[in-house]
Design a protein around this motif. Structure first.
Motif, PDB file in Angstrom:
ATOM      1  N   LEU A  89       9.510   0.518   0.824  1.00 41.64           N
ATOM      2  CA  LEU A  89       9.091  -0.394  -0.243  1.00 41.64           C
ATOM      3  C   LEU A  89       9.333  -1.851   0.114  1.00 41.64           C
ATOM      4  CD1 LEU A  89       7.931  -0.341  -3.143  1.00 41.64           C
ATOM      5  CD2 LEU A  89      10.280  -0.326  -3.982  1.00 41.64           C
ATOM      6  N   ASN A  90      10.437  -2.126   0.784  1.00 40.25           N
ATOM      7  CA  ASN A  90      10.813  -3.516   1.062  1.00 40.25           C
ATOM      8  C   ASN A  90      10.304  -4.049   2.395  1.00 40.25           C
ATOM      9  OD1 ASN A  90      12.214  -3.502  -1.343  1.00 40.25           O
ATOM     10  ND2 ASN A  90      14.181  -3.024  -0.391  1.00 40.25           N
ATOM     11  N   ASN A  91       9.693  -3.182   3.204  1.00 37.86           N
ATOM     12  CA  ASN A  91       9.317  -3.630   4.544  1.00 37.86           C
ATOM     13  C   ASN A  91       7.879  -3.345   4.947  1.00 37.86           C
ATOM     14  OD1 ASN A  91      12.061  -4.539   5.823  1.00 37.86           O
ATOM     15  ND2 ASN A  91      12.512  -2.586   4.825  1.00 37.86           N
ATOM     16  N   GLU A  92       7.313  -2.239   4.518  1.00 38.61           N
ATOM     17  CA  GLU A  92       5.974  -1.887   4.977  1.00 38.61           C
ATOM     18  C   GLU A  92       4.915  -2.572   4.109  1.00 38.61           C
ATOM     19  OE1 GLU A  92       5.239   1.950   6.637  1.00 38.61           O
ATOM     20  OE2 GLU A  92       7.328   2.567   6.390  1.00 38.61           O
ATOM     21  N   PRO A  93       3.737  -2.864   4.664  1.00 45.59           N
ATOM     22  CA  PRO A  93       2.723  -3.673   3.961  1.00 45.59           C
ATOM     23  C   PRO A  93       2.174  -2.987   2.708  1.00 45.59           C
ATOM     24  CG  PRO A  93       1.830  -2.746   5.978  1.00 45.59           C
ATOM     25  CD  PRO A  93       3.300  -2.480   6.014  1.00 45.59           C
ATOM     26  N   HIS A  94       2.363  -3.633   1.566  1.00 48.09           N
ATOM     27  CA  HIS A  94       1.904  -3.054   0.294  1.00 48.09           C
ATOM     28  C   HIS A  94       0.389  -2.918   0.251  1.00 48.09           C
ATOM     29  CE1 HIS A  94       5.740  -3.764  -2.317  1.00 48.09           C
ATOM     30  NE2 HIS A  94       6.026  -3.308  -1.109  1.00 48.09           N
ATOM     31  N   LEU A  95      -0.309  -3.783   0.975  1.00 53.97           N
ATOM     32  CA  LEU A  95      -1.774  -3.717   1.025  1.00 53.97           C
ATOM     33  C   LEU A  95      -2.243  -2.354   1.503  1.00 53.97           C
ATOM     34  CD1 LEU A  95      -4.497  -5.331   0.871  1.00 53.97           C
ATOM     35  CD2 LEU A  95      -4.149  -5.856   3.303  1.00 53.97           C
ATOM     36  N   ALA A  96      -1.460  -1.734   2.382  1.00 51.60           N
ATOM     37  CA  ALA A  96      -1.835  -0.441   2.950  1.00 51.60           C
ATOM     38  C   ALA A  96      -1.255   0.740   2.178  1.00 51.60           C
ATOM     39  CB  ALA A  96      -1.375  -0.362   4.402  1.00 51.60           C
ATOM     40  N   LEU A  97      -0.457   0.445   1.154  1.00 52.89           N
ATOM     41  CA  LEU A  97       0.237   1.520   0.435  1.00 52.89           C
ATOM     42  C   LEU A  97      -0.289   1.776  -0.972  1.00 52.89           C
ATOM     43  CD1 LEU A  97       3.997   0.807   1.314  1.00 52.89           C
ATOM     44  CD2 LEU A  97       2.737   2.890   1.864  1.00 52.89           C
ATOM     45  N   PHE A  98      -0.441   0.698  -1.762  1.00 52.94           N
ATOM     46  CA  PHE A  98      -0.556   0.872  -3.204  1.00 52.94           C
ATOM     47  C   PHE A  98      -1.963   0.661  -3.768  1.00 52.94           C
ATOM     48  CE2 PHE A  98       3.928  -0.271  -2.486  1.00 52.94           C
ATOM     49  CZ  PHE A  98       4.522   0.849  -3.073  1.00 52.94           C
ATOM     50  N   VAL A  99      -2.218   1.398  -4.859  1.00 50.86           N
ATOM     51  CA  VAL A  99      -3.437   1.237  -5.649  1.00 50.86           C
ATOM     52  C   VAL A  99      -3.039   1.157  -7.123  1.00 50.86           C
ATOM     53  CG1 VAL A  99      -5.043   2.350  -4.072  1.00 50.86           C
ATOM     54  CG2 VAL A  99      -3.739   3.763  -5.665  1.00 50.86           C
ATOM     55  N   GLU A 100      -3.955   0.649  -7.946  1.00 50.93           N
ATOM     56  CA  GLU A 100      -3.675   0.550  -9.377  1.00 50.93           C
ATOM     57  C   GLU A 100      -3.668   1.945 -10.012  1.00 50.93           C
ATOM     58  OE1 GLU A 100      -2.761  -2.183 -10.908  1.00 50.93           O
ATOM     59  OE2 GLU A 100      -2.960  -3.270  -9.005  1.00 50.93           O
ATOM     60  N   ASP A 101      -2.793   2.111 -10.991  1.00 51.85           N
ATOM     61  CA  ASP A 101      -2.650   3.416 -11.643  1.00 51.85           C
ATOM     62  C   ASP A 101      -3.960   3.908 -12.260  1.00 51.85           C
ATOM     63  OD1 ASP A 101      -0.016   3.142 -10.958  1.00 51.85           O
ATOM     64  OD2 ASP A 101       0.692   2.670 -12.979  1.00 51.85           O
ATOM     65  N   ASN A 102      -4.744   2.974 -12.807  1.00 55.31           N
ATOM     66  CA  ASN A 102      -5.955   3.375 -13.538  1.00 55.31           C
ATOM     67  C   ASN A 102      -7.175   3.564 -12.635  1.00 55.31           C
ATOM     68  OD1 ASN A 102      -6.428   0.738 -12.875  1.00 55.31           O
ATOM     69  ND2 ASN A 102      -6.942   0.037 -14.945  1.00 55.31           N
ATOM     70  N   ASP A 103      -7.006   3.350 -11.323  1.00 55.53           N
ATOM     71  CA  ASP A 103      -8.135   3.544 -10.400  1.00 55.53           C
ATOM     72  C   ASP A 103      -7.606   4.013  -9.049  1.00 55.53           C
ATOM     73  OD1 ASP A 103     -10.722   3.637  -9.580  1.00 55.53           O
ATOM     74  OD2 ASP A 103     -11.040   1.474  -9.491  1.00 55.53           O
ATOM     75  N   ALA A 104      -6.831   5.093  -9.084  1.00 59.71           N
ATOM     76  CA  ALA A 104      -6.104   5.552  -7.897  1.00 59.71           C
ATOM     77  C   ALA A 104      -7.018   6.056  -6.793  1.00 59.71           C
ATOM     78  CB  ALA A 104      -5.112   6.642  -8.290  1.00 59.71           C
ATOM     79  N   LEU A 105      -8.236   6.458  -7.145  1.00 60.41           N
ATOM     80  CA  LEU A 105      -9.147   7.027  -6.149  1.00 60.41           C
ATOM     81  C   LEU A 105     -10.219   6.030  -5.701  1.00 60.41           C
ATOM     82  CD1 LEU A 105      -9.678  10.624  -7.594  1.00 60.41           C
ATOM     83  CD2 LEU A 105      -7.919   9.798  -6.015  1.00 60.41           C
TER      84      LEU A 105
ATOM     85  N   ILE B  19       9.498   5.821  -3.816  1.00 64.80           N
ATOM     86  CA  ILE B  19       9.413   5.311  -2.451  1.00 64.80           C
ATOM     87  C   ILE B  19      10.782   4.819  -1.998  1.00 64.80           C
ATOM     88  CG2 ILE B  19       8.292   3.636  -0.940  1.00 64.80           C
ATOM     89  CD1 ILE B  19       6.377   5.688  -2.070  1.00 64.80           C
ATOM     90  N   LYS B  20      11.166   5.207  -0.784  1.00 64.55           N
ATOM     91  CA  LYS B  20      12.441   4.761  -0.240  1.00 64.55           C
ATOM     92  C   LYS B  20      12.435   3.250  -0.045  1.00 64.55           C
ATOM     93  CE  LYS B  20      13.614   9.017   2.259  1.00 64.55           C
ATOM     94  NZ  LYS B  20      13.903   9.610   3.588  1.00 64.55           N
ATOM     95  N   LYS B  21      13.634   2.641  -0.187  1.00 63.76           N
ATOM     96  CA  LYS B  21      13.747   1.192  -0.075  1.00 63.76           C
ATOM     97  C   LYS B  21      13.249   0.670   1.263  1.00 63.76           C
ATOM     98  CE  LYS B  21      17.574   0.062  -3.194  1.00 63.76           C
ATOM     99  NZ  LYS B  21      18.966  -0.456  -3.238  1.00 63.76           N
ATOM    100  N   ASN B  22      13.529   1.422   2.340  1.00 66.84           N
ATOM    101  CA  ASN B  22      13.131   0.916   3.657  1.00 66.84           C
ATOM    102  C   ASN B  22      11.619   0.799   3.782  1.00 66.84           C
ATOM    103  OD1 ASN B  22      12.800   3.709   3.684  1.00 66.84           O
ATOM    104  ND2 ASN B  22      13.284   3.908   5.850  1.00 66.84           N
TER     105      ASN B  22
ATOM    106  N   PRO C  53      -4.920   3.399   1.172  1.00 65.35           N
ATOM    107  CA  PRO C  53      -3.844   3.238   0.187  1.00 65.35           C
ATOM    108  C   PRO C  53      -4.004   4.266  -0.936  1.00 65.35           C
ATOM    109  CG  PRO C  53      -4.848   1.121   0.738  1.00 65.35           C
ATOM    110  CD  PRO C  53      -5.722   2.174   1.324  1.00 65.35           C
ATOM    111  N   TYR C  54      -2.915   4.956  -1.272  1.00 66.12           N
ATOM    112  CA  TYR C  54      -3.043   5.966  -2.337  1.00 66.12           C
ATOM    113  C   TYR C  54      -1.808   6.098  -3.231  1.00 66.12           C
ATOM    114  CZ  TYR C  54      -0.722   9.158   1.089  1.00 66.12           C
ATOM    115  OH  TYR C  54       0.124   9.746   1.993  1.00 66.12           O
ATOM    116  N   VAL C  55      -0.781   5.309  -3.003  1.00 62.40           N
ATOM    117  CA  VAL C  55       0.418   5.398  -3.838  1.00 62.40           C
ATOM    118  C   VAL C  55       0.203   4.571  -5.096  1.00 62.40           C
ATOM    119  CG1 VAL C  55       2.907   5.019  -3.984  1.00 62.40           C
ATOM    120  CG2 VAL C  55       1.859   5.670  -1.790  1.00 62.40           C
TER     121      VAL C  55
END
Length: 287
Positions: A207-223, A202-205, A192-194
């Motif tokens: 953001l609204n469908n793919e697993p956030h667990l595999a996409l996003f990280v917190e802004d203050n600890d992106a790495l 991020i496109k709606k398709n 995850p690195y977004v």
């Protein structure tokens, strides 16, 4: 109704959401999956028709596409590096940029011209696309793959069976891992690195469908994932073992700095087909 006539309606109804080329590609993907017909079949037989039952199926797919559900999820499959993969809501849809990462690893191995056994670890495997593609193309490799999601791993295991390769899958939270228990010649990860601040890009398709667990990280600890994986690479890599990452396009410099501070050598940052900083490689410098 003639299929040719329905094709025009299908593309027109998707017009407010997708461009004509993308809508047309959706039509032919569904045509091949549901009717086992290709574009050439429709050209050669313009009088082919849909039954009423088939129209019902197509209308259902059309309505879901209007809600921007990815076509890959609707069909339950996609292609990656010339191989077939099942996909569902538990895994990310493999991207062309990730194919470039796989190609980089394969190029590196071919340039060595060696046939000795190597051990590869894919961290955060998702659908298994990286691990399986490497296993398929590197018969001398013993491939392992880790993911925190049991449901993702179940999908990855099916994909390994579909593609007739052996990959050892492990359910494991890499952030809670202190040691990988064995040495690896190659460690690769598309973690995850977004950042949350980039959600608006991020496109709606997605953001609204793919697993956030595999996409996003917190802004203050992106790495956070990169730091952890790099630490484990030092513990479980031998001299000249390689570490590959897919990265956030905005954090190329930060990734170089991270690997330099952690004493990696021969660090190389590469752009993807879209001109974005997307991949980085470093070699373990064992003290």
């Amino acid at each position: 109704m003639k299929i040719k006539e329905y094709r025009s309606q299908f593309i027109q109804q998707l017009g407010p959401i997708y461009d004509a080329g993308e809508a047309e590609s959706f039509f032919y993907l569904v045509l091949e999956d549901k009717q086992q017909l290709k574009r050439i079949d429709l050209a050669l037989h313009p009088d082919l028709v849909f039954s009423e039952e088939e129209i019902v199926v197509w209308k259902s797919i059309l309505e879901q596409l209007k809600k921007e559900i990815p076509i890959q999820y609707l069909l339950g499959k996609t292609s990656f590096y010339g191989l077939d993969f099942q996909v569902n809501e538990y895994v990310l849809i493999p991207r062309p940029e990730t194919e470039e990462l796989v190609e980089w690893i394969l190029e590196s191995q071919k340039s060595k011209g060696e046939n000795k056994k190597i051990r590869i670890l894919d961290i955060g495997t998702g659908s298994g696309c990286i691990a399986i593609s490497l296993a398929k193309n590197l018969p001398n490799a013993e491939v392992f793959a880790i993911d925190v999601s049991e449901k993702a791993l179940a999908t990855a295991q099916k994909n390994a069976e579909i593609n007739a390769v052996k990959v050892t899958f492990v359910n494991q939270n890499i952030l809670e891992t202190e040691d990988l228990q064995q040495q690896f010649d190659i460690i690769v990860s598309n973690p995850p690195y977004v950042r949350n601040l980039e959600k608006e890009e991020i496109k709606k398709n997605v953001l609204n469908n793919e697993p956030h667990l595999a996409l996003f990280v917190e802004d203050n600890d992106a790495l956070i994932f990169y730091k952890k994986i790099a630490e484990l690479a030092h513990k479980n890599g031998s001299e000249n073992s390689q570490l590959y990452f897919e990265i956030n396009q905005y954090l190329g410099k930060e990734m170089i700095d991270l690997l330099e501070k952690m004493n990696f050598k021969n660090i190389e940052l590469r752009k993807d087909i879209y001109g974005n900083d997307r991949m980085i490689k470093g070699e373990m410098s064992v003290q």
